[in-house]
Design an enzyme around this catalytic site. Structure first.
Site, PDB file in Angstrom:
ATOM      1  N   ASP A 143     -50.319   3.632 -65.348  1.00  0.00           N
ATOM      2  CA  ASP A 143     -50.243   4.599 -66.451  1.00  0.00           C
ATOM      3  C   ASP A 143     -51.325   5.682 -66.310  1.00  0.00           C
ATOM      4  O   ASP A 143     -52.520   5.375 -66.230  1.00  0.00           O
ATOM      5  CB  ASP A 143     -50.456   3.898 -67.789  1.00  0.00           C
ATOM      6  CG  ASP A 143     -49.367   2.905 -68.123  1.00  0.00           C
ATOM      7  OD1 ASP A 143     -48.519   2.641 -67.257  1.00  0.00           O
ATOM      8  OD2 ASP A 143     -49.361   2.383 -69.248  1.00  0.00           O
ATOM      9  N   GLU A 180     -42.501   2.840 -75.032  1.00  0.00           N
ATOM     10  CA  GLU A 180     -43.876   2.978 -74.559  1.00  0.00           C
ATOM     11  C   GLU A 180     -44.317   4.433 -74.429  1.00  0.00           C
ATOM     12  O   GLU A 180     -43.514   5.340 -74.224  1.00  0.00           O
ATOM     13  CB  GLU A 180     -44.021   2.279 -73.207  1.00  0.00           C
ATOM     14  CG  GLU A 180     -43.756   0.780 -73.284  1.00  0.00           C
ATOM     15  CD  GLU A 180     -44.281   0.041 -72.080  1.00  0.00           C
ATOM     16  OE1 GLU A 180     -45.304  -0.647 -72.219  1.00  0.00           O
ATOM     17  OE2 GLU A 180     -43.662   0.151 -71.003  1.00  0.00           O
TER      18      GLU A 180
END
Length: 444
Positions: free
Chosen positions: A74, A311
């Site tokens: 990420d 997400e």
């Protein structure tokens, strides 16, 4: 992305398949606010992969490893207070979750740490090391967040996962912040003078499911994470977006017909009882001007009976419209629904309320069918460059769940653990398409 979520061991004691007439008069526990929008089963049923949304194949094993000695996944850029890509003394900065590259892919989230890179041109990145001084962050490890620069002060927001006081790995998620100072010269960027870290948001149990609620009865997943800074250009008010789950234990949840879509769709497509476990939402909190208080608001979007994991939500404003993006996995859809590992999006004329799925279904970007897990964790920058990380490639039909059963050498060979090629996105009204593919790590 790899997450450890509890899976339901049994299905709720619902004797028959859910149909529209069964629930017309039943109350709903902790439904969203009056402007909360549902991403419906009918919306998802319209998903279709085509040339405008399918990322071309790439070989994850041939991508350069950007972080020496580490897996990275990420990733987010340093923003200024208005939400633009920040430049400080000529430097741009990106942050990522990272773990030593001798760890198997399935273990990286257990020790995730935020590290950073800096660049003059937004393409060639130098590894900077750990973002926070070792041992100062809250939680057993750090999951994704965002960072905002105001003058020479940097305000970091992140997911504090687990508690240091626990003697085993735990999965409670809270949103935390810390403020420090950015320092830069001709040699690069570093951070210093960090103030105390503090928890600023926890789920309330009403709009956002708590860990206790998730653990009560037959639990599905759990999420309260991924804070993303956003300033509304129309009002000047400031917010954090985040991933949550609709409040209430699974046994308290009741179906609403609008979760499915139109009456005609619901009549033709009954909802299976197991869909009660999907209760993902996109939350929002209002931030005071001095960044001292953070007020939970009702969720912007809910995916009850549809999807359990939305997400890294974030918003890009273009042509006075709000474009809300989020990521999800193929495995997170409710029974009877199918969607790819991809980035999804919604558009509205207002920050809260009115969102409609982009491209009819919500699907914006998807991996190709011959390499369905090649990338994940997409994030759209203000200039519509989409960054992500290289996940698993060339599995030849193997599911993600089977990867952990393979020899370590095989797992390392098929895991990217570095930035994927950047996707340039084009947006016109409620339609998006891939414009072109740019080099790895390109955000300029």
């Amino acid at each position: 992305m790899i997450r450890k979520n509890k899976k339901a061991v049994t299905i709720l004691a619902l004797a028959t398949t859910i149909v529209a007439s069964s629930f017309a008069a039943l109350p709903v526990f902790a439904q969203g606010g009056p402007q909360t929008v549902n991403w419906t089963r009918e919306d998802v049923s319209k998903i279709e992969l085509n040339n405008s949304n399918t990322i071309p194949y790439f070989d994850v094993s041939k991508l350069p490893k950007m972080a020496p000695g580490y897996h990275m996944w990420d990733t987010w850029p340093l923003l200024d207070r208005d939400g633009n890509i920040a430049t400080y003394k000529g430097w741009k900065v990106i942050f990522c979750l990272s773990a030593p590259n001798n760890l198997l892919p399935g273990k990286v989230h257990d020790v995730a740490t935020i590290r950073y890179f800096y660049s003059k041109n937004g393409q060639d990145w130098t590894f900077g090391g750990e973002f926070f001084p070792e041992g100062t962050a809250i939680g057993q490890r750090q999951w994704a967040g965002s960072a905002m620069l105001d003058g020479d002060e940097i305000h970091a927001f992140y997911t504090a996962t687990g508690r240091q006081t626990e003697d085993h790995l735990t999965y409670e998620q809270r949103i935390a912040t810390a403020t420090g100072k950015i320092v830069a010269d001709s040699n690069g960027v570093h951070f210093e003078n960090w103030g105390p870290h503090r928890v600023i948001l926890e789920p309330d149990g009403k709009y956002y499911e708590t860990l206790d609620q998730a653990n009560h009865g037959e639990a599905g997943g759990y999420a309260f994470r991924d804070p993303m800074w956003f300033k509304d250009p129309k009002t000047g008010k400031e917010y954090l977006l985040f991933e949550g789950m609709s409040g209430g234990a699974v046994g308290d949840r009741q179906f609403k017909p609008e979760y499915a879509g139109s009456a005609q769709y619901l009549q033709q497509n009954p909802v299976p009882p197991s869909a009660v476990h999907q209760n993902g939402n996109i939350g929002i909190a209002e931030v005071s001007s001095d960044l001292s208080t953070f007020k939970l608001l009702p969720p912007v979007i809910e995916a009850n009976f549809v999807n359990e994991e939305l997400e890294r939500p974030h918003i890009v404003v273009k042509d006075k419209k709000y474009y809300l993006f989020t990521d999800t996995h193929v495995s997170k859809y409710a029974e009877g629904l199918h969607g790819p590992e991809g980035m999804y999006g919604f558009v509205s004329d207002t920050l809260i309320g009115g969102y409609k799925p982009l491209n009819g279904s919500g699907l914006v970007l998807a991996n190709p069918t011959n390499n369905p897990y090649q990338a994940y964790s997409w994030l759209v920058t203000p200039k519509l460059n989409v960054v992500s990380f290289a996940q698993f490639g060339d599995l030849n039909g193997m599911s993600v769940g089977e990867i952990g059963n393979q020899p370590p050498e095989w797992q390392f060979k098929h895991f990217g653990g570095t930035l994927a090629p950047t996707v340039k996105l084009s947006i016109k009204g409620d339609h998006t398409e891939i414009e072109k593919i740019l080099p790895q790590g390109w955000i300029k």
